[in-house]
Motif scaffolding. Structure first.
Motif, PDB file in Angstrom:
ATOM      1  N   CYS A 162       0.842  -1.202   0.000  1.00 32.82           N
ATOM      2  CA  CYS A 162       0.000   0.000   0.000  1.00 32.82           C
ATOM      3  C   CYS A 162       0.877   1.253   0.000  1.00 32.82           C
ATOM      4  O   CYS A 162       1.843   1.340   0.754  1.00 32.82           O
ATOM      5  CB  CYS A 162      -0.898  -0.006   1.226  1.00 32.82           C
TER       6      CYS A 162
ATOM      7  N   VAL B  99      -0.140   1.110  10.089  1.00 35.27           N
ATOM      8  CA  VAL B  99      -0.711   2.452  10.220  1.00 35.27           C
ATOM      9  C   VAL B  99      -0.089   3.116  11.447  1.00 35.27           C
ATOM     10  O   VAL B  99       0.002   2.497  12.510  1.00 35.27           O
ATOM     11  CB  VAL B  99      -2.250   2.388  10.373  1.00 35.27           C
TER      12      VAL B  99
ATOM     13  N   THR C 215      -1.143   5.353   6.584  1.00 36.85           N
ATOM     14  CA  THR C 215      -0.405   4.159   6.180  1.00 36.85           C
ATOM     15  C   THR C 215       1.081   4.488   6.116  1.00 36.85           C
ATOM     16  O   THR C 215       1.474   5.589   5.737  1.00 36.85           O
ATOM     17  CB  THR C 215      -0.874   3.673   4.803  1.00 36.85           C
TER      18      THR C 215
ATOM     19  N   ILE D 239      -0.309  -3.974   6.131  1.00 31.99           N
ATOM     20  CA  ILE D 239      -1.478  -3.637   6.949  1.00 31.99           C
ATOM     21  C   ILE D 239      -2.172  -4.945   7.298  1.00 31.99           C
ATOM     22  O   ILE D 239      -2.697  -5.626   6.415  1.00 31.99           O
ATOM     23  CB  ILE D 239      -2.420  -2.712   6.169  1.00 31.99           C
TER      24      ILE D 239
ATOM     25  N   VAL E  96      -9.431  -0.679   1.612  1.00 32.96           N
ATOM     26  CA  VAL E  96      -8.131  -0.001   1.553  1.00 32.96           C
ATOM     27  C   VAL E  96      -7.801   0.355   0.103  1.00 32.96           C
ATOM     28  O   VAL E  96      -7.339   1.452  -0.204  1.00 32.96           O
ATOM     29  CB  VAL E  96      -7.024  -0.886   2.166  1.00 32.96           C
TER      30      VAL E  96
END
Lengths: 357, 357, 357, 357
Positions: free
Chosen positions: A30, A71, A76, A81, A140
């Protein structure tokens, strides 16, 4: 290559069984610096949550998601995650019979053939419960591509389709069927009730549209945008068919009927006169809305007795008790949306990797 | 992850453009000790070869395959098998106009949007010519799973379907349409001729069946056998829909109609009473025949003028000259077969990796 | 996952045996719009080419590279770049004996154990000839990251090391040893000649530096920049050790001696006072030069007879005839550089995918 | 491709930060039917656990592992195994200073350069705490290859090496240094105590041996067994060098000194007269013990003040408080073992996939 992971650079790994202590997803790759808290994920899970109407399974699962890593101070960090959802309402005793015989239409027989053993409680890993993880990860993914809106709805149940002319986006969240046509929703109430009371079940067709996808996302040749979407959706429990754009109807058209003609558009791009292609040409987004349709078979768990065999190979007849969706396709809407969001965020990042755009 | 590679452990990478000097495939991960020569591959390429009847493009390509590596004294060594096919009959001048304007329904516009440039000669990389590489690689894949027979045919052209009752396997290779129904083949001759003479084109539906796949191949969750097949087939040029088993028809059935009941079979396995599932449950083969259907849109290259824009964004009208298939779906049969063979050989090896069976 | 492919998004697949008709590489995922012709690749191949001095094998291979796809009008199109190099000077008869007995230090025995058969001609796939493909692909990789300079040299041969104080970049290409120290080069001439005449061989240590790598490339945790570099270099034929920065010497230091202190630098970044870390911390580039060292064992093919066994398990003694490098590490310099360039271009693209920087 | 995942078909994904609520690993692709409970994993975690002697960090972490999925009635089911370890003893306040300035030798600066933000508490994701997940996953990997014994030890601390002649396997677990030489262990006690009291730290060299690996595991070319091991070990926190077999010493040998001669062995295989190669030739196991050495730099967190810069680019001096290992290499032993076990189980499965052996 791992088979419980999905995606190339935006990559999700899920784990967990229907009746284990919890299920979860690890979202890897991410981008950093995206505002994220449980409150960004929970609403999407709530849309998929069981037990919210009499048209879905009565299993009561709050489906509370917790973020365990990745996080920091609300954003982020670019590291994995970890999302976890506790299983709360297991009733494994419902499944004693299932451990001894194979439910027709279910994965029981195939799992035993593959692994030599299986977790029979609630279908174990093959349960649609796993799709909660997809929805959480998809939430997400949506934040990674805020310019894109992914929107799904039910287009038909048991062969009874909506009237496209009556399409009303505001209706979709106003009835328990994600149905954009109020009249169809009313008919489906009767239809699904009847199936439920008869111990039967119904199939459904889900449609999904992604708007805001810029021309250029996707990639030849073996990760074409349409190929990725088809694989992603066909991998959802109970799905048996996927169409992009006109799909099978395109096979009945002539070339000139199927062509999406272009005129000069804004910003030097094309203004298309139609969208038979569903927004994808050569595996790459054209800038038009991405459109796809997904066929869900009827729930296999039904009260009607069906001939089957025991795990030791003897003939028997099975009635699947437990708590089941009379039409599993309904709750498929948020799942299809999630898979589309996952594919698109991954493709955005791959496109950026290669082209820096 | 590379996008011109396909497969996990039996892995194929293809390269080449329609009008470049050659096209090719590198087959990696092939088991050692398999007897292999060009003669094992050429017949499958010949089935796909253009110019064999008036119902396919008139481009004359012998499609001679050469094995450049990975084989020693007639057997695979376990190292990469490089397959190369020279391009012989390029007429790049046919494409001068295409370089300046986008053909509707083609990948031209999307490629320019993605890459900022493209090879316009014959569609470059987006040409269906690349599928020759898939067929060549698929021929190798077939040898990896000799217990499996993969067999495709055309089920409908332009909406005119075969009569399932008239299905005759021997007919499939006896007419230029891979049509198992002699009466339908006769009708299609007229139909495709008419489209060809009108400068138009037609869509088609291809069916494919794989028999001999043992229960257990495939894997939850994101590389389910059906998900892999759907992605593989949707990635073929011109494909817009994929169904496994009953596909979209399953969405209209009730649960008891859709259930594949079981009775005790031979060797302790199940004898199924029907195959609505198309041989796959929970993403894993059940031992029944794998069945799928694939929708091909009509060829986008047509002589009928269509509105479009130039690469500089101005309005124009385009007639696609060059040599094209009036129904690209016909030659899709060997390509679908190849993709199915590639998926199955890969899944066999993955199954063996995890379970040693 | 294929094992003849390298990289994640900038991905190279190589194929070919020492004595087959050709060898090649397919470069997939290359950004579009990069000026590329054979003239950009050939000079790097020429640096690695055999037969250029008496200190390398006398096999005469022009190593002419041809680009078969992925380039149009002098620029990359974003589609796979197929590179092919014909094998010209095979003398397979040299290898009749090798087919019947295992050369100690070679891969012969291990290949037979793995595959049950092997191509013995020139070592087949295990030949260092394959590294020509790496060098060709690496030449493309360099163009993807023009801001980076990758520079290698020989640091020691047979235990005789250069004097770091005598380091002169201009010397590296001025002698047949890629040696930056003219005095050492003169000594090595005698040393390598002696080994060659004795039918023996020597090991070597190669150093490589990449400057211009911005802070931020690389990624935790299992594709750390140093992990990727180590894997890439250890995968080169004859390599037995890899060090990043101070490497094994760091294991002898105290924490304060090993710390790379920082002062305020230009543009808000850090000015480091030392580079024990070799430009990588936590798997991510710090902006300092990336520094690594690679140990090459002596060439296994020697004229000195060694005890071994035949393929049928009987005792024998083998002298490896044929044409071999007396010190294979020398020609390892362009190969190490290529692998470093491949890793860095891949990591640049992965970094861009995740962070858009 | 995800970077917090490791392996091809036996695949591990880890998540979690040093001071988050928990850390974890998802083990995917594990063969079914393997007996597994927390008791199979816990002993390996206990070997790595902090706070067990004054020579490791005083952070008190019980490191209790829980299995959340993938096991049913005491056996693996073939579905993902989710392992979770709660973080118990976080003292995030120790890290207030670290949030504002970059610790030299740490990943702080590089993480900020990459992501634009970082979790400073205990090093966040870059903390060696993550290696607990590797050890847990490695414990599962060991069960997949019960025929293999993976055994590591400390070979040198701060440049003070063991005497190979004094090697005693039984000693390894009898002292807090995993030291096979009792005399060296006694010396190291003094050495490490001195460093600890001085607020300094020491580097170490770890050796590891895997016996029972059959000839044939591993694969050319880009996932060579040695390349995979090198990448796996170089990806461990604080590692700066990896050697296979003789490693850098091989670069000083002549070809005849380095050759591992063979004589007829049992079962038709080879009996090697030496093992300079460390059990790997051409990237494939030879059947000899796999041997490798790994260099750990001294712990970067030291009490000695070092020049550095703040996150806003100003000069400062930093003393890293908190609780740290005076020699992080010591606890590297179980981590190196785990990475070796992970590589080998993955390679076993890949070998089985391709060759059915």
């Amino acid at each position: 290559m791992s088979h419980n992971s999905f995606g190339h650079v935006f990559r999700v790994t899920t784990w967990g069984e229907s009746h284990g202590p919890a299920i979860g997803a690890v979202v890897d790759g991410c981008p950093p610096g995206i505002a994220l808290s449980e409150a960004d994920i929970q609403p999407w899970l709530d849309r998929r949550r069981p037990g919210t109407s009499r048209f879905t399974t009565q299993r009561q699962e709050p489906d509370r998601v917790r973020i365990l890593s990745g996080v920091y101070e609300g954003a982020t960090t670019g590291t994995p995650i970890s999302l976890m959802i506790d299983n709360v309402d297991q009733r494994s005793k419902d499944y004693a019979e299932v451990a001894l015989a194979y439910r027709p239409g279910h994965a029981d027989y195939a799992y035993d053939a593959k692994y030599g053993l299986r977790d029979p409680r609630g279908g174990g890993r093959s349960s649609a419960r796993e799709t909660a993880c997809r929805v959480a990860a998809g939430a997400v993914a949506r934040l990674v591509i805020p310019q894109v809106r992914v929107r799904g709805w039910v287009e038909a149940i048991g062969g009874d389709a909506i009237d496209p002319a009556a399409f009303d986006d505001a209706q979709i969240d106003a009835n328990p069927f994600f149905c954009p046509d109020a009249a169809a929703a009313a008919r489906w109430e009767t239809l699904v009730d009847a199936a439920r009371k008869a111990g039967s079940s119904l199939g459904a067709v889900i449609a999904c549209e992604a708007t805001g996808v810029p021309a250029g996302w996707g990639a030849p040749l073996y990760a074409k945008l349409d190929a990725e979407l088809a694989g992603a959706c066909m991998g959802i429990n109970a799905v048996k068919g996927v169409e992009i754009g006109d799909g099978f109807a395109a096979a009945t058209l002539s070339g000139e009927r199927n062509a999406d003609a272009m005129r000069p558009g804004e910003d030097g791009g094309a203004a298309f006169l139609s969208n038979h292609a569903g927004g994808i040409a050569g595996g790459i987004a054209t800038g038009q809305p991405i459109r796809l349709r997904v066929a869900f078979k009827p729930t296999s768990s039904i009260l009607t007795p069906v001939e089957t065999i025991t795990t030791t190979g003897e003939a028997t007849t099975l009635t699947t008790k437990g708590r089941h969706d009379p039409c599993v396709g309904i709750r498929g809407v948020p799942v299809v949306e999630a898979m589309v969001a996952l594919v698109l965020s991954d493709q955005m990042m791959l496109h950026r990797a290669q082209t820096s755009r």
